[in-house]
Design an enzyme around this catalytic site. Structure first.
Site, PDB file in Angstrom:
ATOM      1  N   PHE A  30       0.919  -1.317   0.021  1.00 41.48           N
ATOM      2  CA  PHE A  30      -0.094   0.163   0.021  1.00 41.48           C
ATOM      3  C   PHE A  30       0.983   1.302  -0.056  1.00 41.48           C
ATOM      4  O   PHE A  30       0.387   2.396   0.162  1.00 41.48           O
ATOM      5  CB  PHE A  30      -1.002  -0.030   1.274  1.00 41.48           C
ATOM      6  CG  PHE A  30      -0.314  -0.139   2.671  1.00 41.48           C
ATOM      7  CD1 PHE A  30       0.419   1.035   3.236  1.00 41.48           C
ATOM      8  CD2 PHE A  30      -0.194  -1.228   3.123  1.00 41.48           C
ATOM      9  CE1 PHE A  30       0.932   0.985   4.322  1.00 41.48           C
ATOM     10  CE2 PHE A  30       0.472  -1.454   4.608  1.00 41.48           C
ATOM     11  CZ  PHE A  30       0.788  -0.379   5.155  1.00 41.48           C
ATOM     12  N   ARG A  60      -3.403   6.723  20.799  1.00 40.91           N
ATOM     13  CA  ARG A  60      -3.743   5.690  19.898  1.00 40.91           C
ATOM     14  C   ARG A  60      -4.770   5.202  20.459  1.00 40.91           C
ATOM     15  O   ARG A  60      -6.033   4.724  19.677  1.00 40.91           O
ATOM     16  CB  ARG A  60      -2.484   4.591  19.890  1.00 40.91           C
ATOM     17  CG  ARG A  60      -1.375   4.978  19.405  1.00 40.91           C
ATOM     18  CD  ARG A  60      -0.155   3.710  19.533  1.00 40.91           C
ATOM     19  NE  ARG A  60      -0.246   2.619  18.615  1.00 40.91           N
ATOM     20  CZ  ARG A  60      -0.424   2.675  17.365  1.00 40.91           C
ATOM     21  NH1 ARG A  60      -0.130   3.845  16.845  1.00 40.91           N
ATOM     22  NH2 ARG A  60      -0.597   1.570  16.544  1.00 40.91           N
ATOM     23  N   HIS A  76      -3.031  10.114  11.690  1.00 36.05           N
ATOM     24  CA  HIS A  76      -1.967   9.321  12.006  1.00 36.05           C
ATOM     25  C   HIS A  76      -1.253   9.551  13.380  1.00 36.05           C
ATOM     26  O   HIS A  76      -1.310  10.534  14.057  1.00 36.05           O
ATOM     27  CB  HIS A  76      -0.812   9.446  11.187  1.00 36.05           C
ATOM     28  CG  HIS A  76       0.518   8.905  11.664  1.00 36.05           C
ATOM     29  ND1 HIS A  76       0.934   7.686  11.356  1.00 36.05           N
ATOM     30  CD2 HIS A  76       1.698   9.518  12.132  1.00 36.05           C
ATOM     31  CE1 HIS A  76       2.350   7.351  11.912  1.00 36.05           C
ATOM     32  NE2 HIS A  76       2.507   8.630  12.612  1.00 36.05           N
TER      33      HIS A  76
HETATM   34  P1  CMP Z   1      -0.769   5.543   9.764  1.00 37.87           P
HETATM   35  O1  CMP Z   1      -1.109   5.399  11.285  1.00 37.87           O
HETATM   36  O2  CMP Z   1      -0.790   6.739   9.197  1.00 37.87           O
HETATM   37  O3  CMP Z   1       0.372   4.488   9.091  1.00 37.87           O
HETATM   38  C1  CMP Z   1       0.428   4.154   7.877  1.00 37.87           C
HETATM   39  C2  CMP Z   1      -0.842   3.967   7.122  1.00 37.87           C
HETATM   40  O4  CMP Z   1      -0.833   3.251   6.045  1.00 37.87           O
HETATM   41  C3  CMP Z   1      -2.031   3.532   8.228  1.00 37.87           C
HETATM   42  O5  CMP Z   1      -2.043   4.565   9.023  1.00 37.87           O
HETATM   43  C4  CMP Z   1      -3.163   3.559   7.116  1.00 37.87           C
HETATM   44  O6  CMP Z   1      -4.092   4.833   6.747  1.00 37.87           O
HETATM   45  C5  CMP Z   1      -2.471   2.950   5.811  1.00 37.87           C
HETATM   46  N1  CMP Z   1      -2.640   1.672   5.410  1.00 37.87           N
HETATM   47  C6  CMP Z   1      -3.413   1.716   3.887  1.00 37.87           C
HETATM   48  N2  CMP Z   1      -3.339   0.136   3.845  1.00 37.87           N
HETATM   49  C7  CMP Z   1      -2.936  -0.376   4.959  1.00 37.87           C
HETATM   50  C8  CMP Z   1      -2.957  -1.880   5.270  1.00 37.87           C
HETATM   51  N3  CMP Z   1      -3.305  -2.789   4.441  1.00 37.87           N
HETATM   52  N4  CMP Z   1      -2.647  -2.101   6.541  1.00 37.87           N
HETATM   53  C9  CMP Z   1      -2.108  -1.083   7.451  1.00 37.87           C
HETATM   54  N5  CMP Z   1      -2.059   0.255   7.080  1.00 37.87           N
HETATM   55  C10 CMP Z   1      -2.407   0.561   6.070  1.00 37.87           C
END
Ligand code: CMP
Length: 140
Positions: A59, A87, A117
């Site tokens: 991704f 979190r 995030h």
């Molecule tokens: P974030 O906490 O910003 O860290 C990485 C980001 O990747 C996560 O939040 C999600 O928004 C994004 N993401 C997209 N697809 C996936 C997936 N399959 N698993 C985990 N994170 C994903």
């Protein structure tokens, strides 16, 4: 528990829907203090640098493109156990699995467009805060 700082990003899906204030209210109601905040549009290089840890994930390219698709708000949140507390307030990565009352349950659209995030550890928080802010930008 110790006072900590964590890095938060309000993502493009949320700024597009003008949700910055509502999301900030969730942080403040949970006892987190916004001690630095800036709105910016990430460049592809910045997005790839910030998410470098995910560079091997399927991704990665879509995530970086999405994070550059509109303004983001980068923030430093401070409070007791701020990393874990943030979190909790955010909820599960996939909004479909997020608990009632969390930001991602209220506002998240998809696992990618999940509105916020937050750093996943104190160690990464220090690295992520340093990515966007210098010491003199943070006023506790
Ligand atoms: P974030 O906490 O910003 O860290 C990485 C980001 O990747 C996560 O939040 C999600 O928004 C994004 N993401 C997209 N697809 C996936 C997936 N399959 N698993 C985990 N994170 C994903």
């Amino acid at each position: 528990m110790a006072i900590e700082r964590t890095l938060s990003i309000i993502k493009p899906d949320a700024t597009r829907r003008n949700l910055t204030g509502q999301i900030n209210a969730h942080f403040e109601e949970a006892g987190l203090r916004i001690v630095a905040q800036r709105r910016l549009k990430l460049t592809p290089e910045q997005a790839k640098g910030f998410y470098a840890v995910h560079s091997e994930r399927a991704f990665f390219n879509d995530l970086c493109e999405f994070m550059c698709s509109g303004p983001v708000v980068v923030q430093v949140l401070e409070g007791e156990g701020a990393v874990a507390k943030n979190r909790e307030v955010m909820g599960a990565t996939n909004p479909a699995n997020a608990d009632e009352g969390t930001i991602r349950k209220a506002f998240g659209e998809s696992i990618e467009a999940n509105s916020v995030h937050g750093s996943d550890s104190a160690e990464n928080a220090a690295i992520e805060i340093g990515f966007f802010f210098s010491q003199c930008d943070i006023v506790g």
